[in-house]
Design a protein around this motif. Structure first.
Motif, PDB file in Angstrom:
ATOM      1  N   GLN A  70      32.730 -45.129 -10.075  1.00  0.00           N
ATOM      2  CA  GLN A  70      31.537 -45.851 -10.438  1.00  0.00           C
ATOM      3  C   GLN A  70      30.094 -45.404  -9.925  1.00  0.00           C
ATOM      4  O   GLN A  70      29.010 -45.462 -10.619  1.00  0.00           O
ATOM      5  CB  GLN A  70      31.514 -47.505 -10.056  1.00  0.00           C
ATOM      6  CG  GLN A  70      30.544 -48.324 -10.282  1.00  0.00           C
ATOM      7  CD  GLN A  70      30.338 -48.438 -11.931  1.00  0.00           C
ATOM      8  OE1 GLN A  70      31.566 -48.352 -12.858  1.00  0.00           O
ATOM      9  NE2 GLN A  70      29.365 -48.759 -12.482  1.00  0.00           N
ATOM     10  N   LEU A  71      30.193 -45.168  -8.650  1.00  0.00           N
ATOM     11  CA  LEU A  71      29.044 -44.119  -7.979  1.00  0.00           C
ATOM     12  C   LEU A  71      28.581 -43.346  -8.713  1.00  0.00           C
ATOM     13  O   LEU A  71      27.528 -42.863  -9.219  1.00  0.00           O
ATOM     14  CB  LEU A  71      29.111 -44.329  -6.497  1.00  0.00           C
ATOM     15  CG  LEU A  71      27.866 -43.645  -5.809  1.00  0.00           C
ATOM     16  CD1 LEU A  71      26.685 -44.469  -5.727  1.00  0.00           C
ATOM     17  CD2 LEU A  71      28.599 -43.061  -4.287  1.00  0.00           C
ATOM     18  N   MET A  72      29.511 -42.198  -9.175  1.00  0.00           N
ATOM     19  CA  MET A  72      29.104 -41.042  -9.717  1.00  0.00           C
ATOM     20  C   MET A  72      28.811 -41.444 -11.388  1.00  0.00           C
ATOM     21  O   MET A  72      27.790 -40.721 -11.776  1.00  0.00           O
ATOM     22  CB  MET A  72      30.318 -40.061 -10.012  1.00  0.00           C
ATOM     23  CG  MET A  72      30.652 -39.740  -8.556  1.00  0.00           C
ATOM     24  SD  MET A  72      29.423 -38.394  -8.087  1.00  0.00           S
ATOM     25  CE  MET A  72      29.736 -37.105  -8.913  1.00  0.00           C
ATOM     26  N   TYR A 128      27.284 -38.841 -14.156  1.00  0.00           N
ATOM     27  CA  TYR A 128      28.626 -38.189 -14.282  1.00  0.00           C
ATOM     28  C   TYR A 128      29.580 -39.039 -14.759  1.00  0.00           C
ATOM     29  O   TYR A 128      29.529 -40.281 -14.623  1.00  0.00           O
ATOM     30  CB  TYR A 128      29.152 -37.685 -12.942  1.00  0.00           C
ATOM     31  CG  TYR A 128      28.150 -36.757 -12.415  1.00  0.00           C
ATOM     32  CD1 TYR A 128      28.412 -35.181 -12.411  1.00  0.00           C
ATOM     33  CD2 TYR A 128      27.236 -36.786 -11.458  1.00  0.00           C
ATOM     34  CE1 TYR A 128      27.803 -34.337 -11.879  1.00  0.00           C
ATOM     35  CE2 TYR A 128      26.295 -36.024 -11.036  1.00  0.00           C
ATOM     36  CZ  TYR A 128      26.732 -34.615 -11.267  1.00  0.00           C
ATOM     37  OH  TYR A 128      26.022 -33.743 -10.694  1.00  0.00           O
ATOM     38  N   VAL A 129      30.295 -38.470 -15.817  1.00  0.00           N
ATOM     39  CA  VAL A 129      31.486 -39.031 -16.695  1.00  0.00           C
ATOM     40  C   VAL A 129      32.621 -38.403 -16.020  1.00  0.00           C
ATOM     41  O   VAL A 129      32.835 -37.346 -16.051  1.00  0.00           O
ATOM     42  CB  VAL A 129      31.355 -38.932 -17.928  1.00  0.00           C
ATOM     43  CG1 VAL A 129      32.628 -39.413 -18.605  1.00  0.00           C
ATOM     44  CG2 VAL A 129      30.185 -39.462 -18.282  1.00  0.00           C
ATOM     45  N   LEU A 130      33.667 -39.213 -15.638  1.00  0.00           N
ATOM     46  CA  LEU A 130      35.174 -38.827 -14.892  1.00  0.00           C
ATOM     47  C   LEU A 130      35.881 -38.081 -16.368  1.00  0.00           C
ATOM     48  O   LEU A 130      35.944 -38.632 -17.242  1.00  0.00           O
ATOM     49  CB  LEU A 130      35.939 -39.813 -14.798  1.00  0.00           C
ATOM     50  CG  LEU A 130      37.491 -39.543 -14.207  1.00  0.00           C
ATOM     51  CD1 LEU A 130      37.164 -38.701 -12.895  1.00  0.00           C
ATOM     52  CD2 LEU A 130      38.008 -40.622 -13.827  1.00  0.00           C
ATOM     53  N   LYS A 131      36.014 -36.735 -16.055  1.00  0.00           N
ATOM     54  CA  LYS A 131      36.612 -36.027 -17.168  1.00  0.00           C
ATOM     55  C   LYS A 131      38.112 -35.965 -16.617  1.00  0.00           C
ATOM     56  O   LYS A 131      39.209 -36.220 -17.760  1.00  0.00           O
ATOM     57  CB  LYS A 131      36.118 -34.748 -17.179  1.00  0.00           C
ATOM     58  CG  LYS A 131      36.783 -33.738 -18.253  1.00  0.00           C
ATOM     59  CD  LYS A 131      36.156 -32.538 -18.113  1.00  0.00           C
ATOM     60  CE  LYS A 131      36.749 -31.626 -19.211  1.00  0.00           C
ATOM     61  NZ  LYS A 131      36.124 -29.958 -18.835  1.00  0.00           N
ATOM     62  N   GLU A 132      38.709 -35.737 -15.587  1.00  0.00           N
ATOM     63  CA  GLU A 132      40.271 -35.665 -15.266  1.00  0.00           C
ATOM     64  C   GLU A 132      40.393 -36.260 -13.693  1.00  0.00           C
ATOM     65  O   GLU A 132      39.587 -36.077 -12.882  1.00  0.00           O
ATOM     66  CB  GLU A 132      40.440 -34.315 -15.167  1.00  0.00           C
ATOM     67  CG  GLU A 132      41.834 -33.937 -14.957  1.00  0.00           C
ATOM     68  CD  GLU A 132      42.192 -32.465 -14.788  1.00  0.00           C
ATOM     69  OE1 GLU A 132      43.290 -32.198 -14.541  1.00  0.00           O
ATOM     70  OE2 GLU A 132      41.497 -31.712 -15.159  1.00  0.00           O
ATOM     71  N   LYS A 133      41.510 -37.059 -13.563  1.00  0.00           N
ATOM     72  CA  LYS A 133      41.904 -37.395 -12.556  1.00  0.00           C
ATOM     73  C   LYS A 133      43.194 -36.800 -12.224  1.00  0.00           C
ATOM     74  O   LYS A 133      44.313 -37.236 -12.699  1.00  0.00           O
ATOM     75  CB  LYS A 133      42.000 -38.900 -12.554  1.00  0.00           C
ATOM     76  CG  LYS A 133      42.384 -39.685 -11.058  1.00  0.00           C
ATOM     77  CD  LYS A 133      42.358 -41.228 -11.429  1.00  0.00           C
ATOM     78  CE  LYS A 133      42.285 -41.968 -10.112  1.00  0.00           C
ATOM     79  NZ  LYS A 133      42.385 -43.575 -10.059  1.00  0.00           N
ATOM     80  N   ASP A 134      43.311 -35.935 -11.231  1.00  0.00           N
ATOM     81  CA  ASP A 134      44.527 -35.158 -11.304  1.00  0.00           C
ATOM     82  C   ASP A 134      45.189 -35.638  -9.504  1.00  0.00           C
ATOM     83  O   ASP A 134      44.695 -35.033  -8.514  1.00  0.00           O
ATOM     84  CB  ASP A 134      44.119 -33.621 -10.886  1.00  0.00           C
ATOM     85  CG  ASP A 134      45.245 -32.551 -10.671  1.00  0.00           C
ATOM     86  OD1 ASP A 134      46.252 -32.993 -10.574  1.00  0.00           O
ATOM     87  OD2 ASP A 134      45.120 -31.368 -10.541  1.00  0.00           O
TER      88      ASP A 134
END
Length: 58
Positions: free
Chosen positions: A12-14, A19-25
């Motif tokens: 949320q801070l990003m 910034y947008v979350l592209k991938e959560k590995d």
């Protein structure tokens, strides 16, 4: 540093910074963000029992 299991607070801070979350590995403890032009990889690791430490750019 965030509480264990609370990576959403960091995401949320990003998002607020553009910034947008592209991938959560989860396998490699990595978050990949994109701000439209370039990507940023953030690594994290377990710290103590209750916290997750954000390592920053990898």
């Amino acid at each position: 540093m965030v509480k264990k299991g609370h990576l959403d607070e960091y995401i949320q801070l990003m998002n607020e910074k553009g910034y947008v979350l592209k991938e959560k590995d989860i396998d490699h403890n990595r978050l990949v963000f994109n701000d439209g032009q370039e990507g940023e990889q953030i690594y994290y690791k377990r710290f103590a029992r209750k916290y997750t430490m954000i390592d920053g750019e990898g």
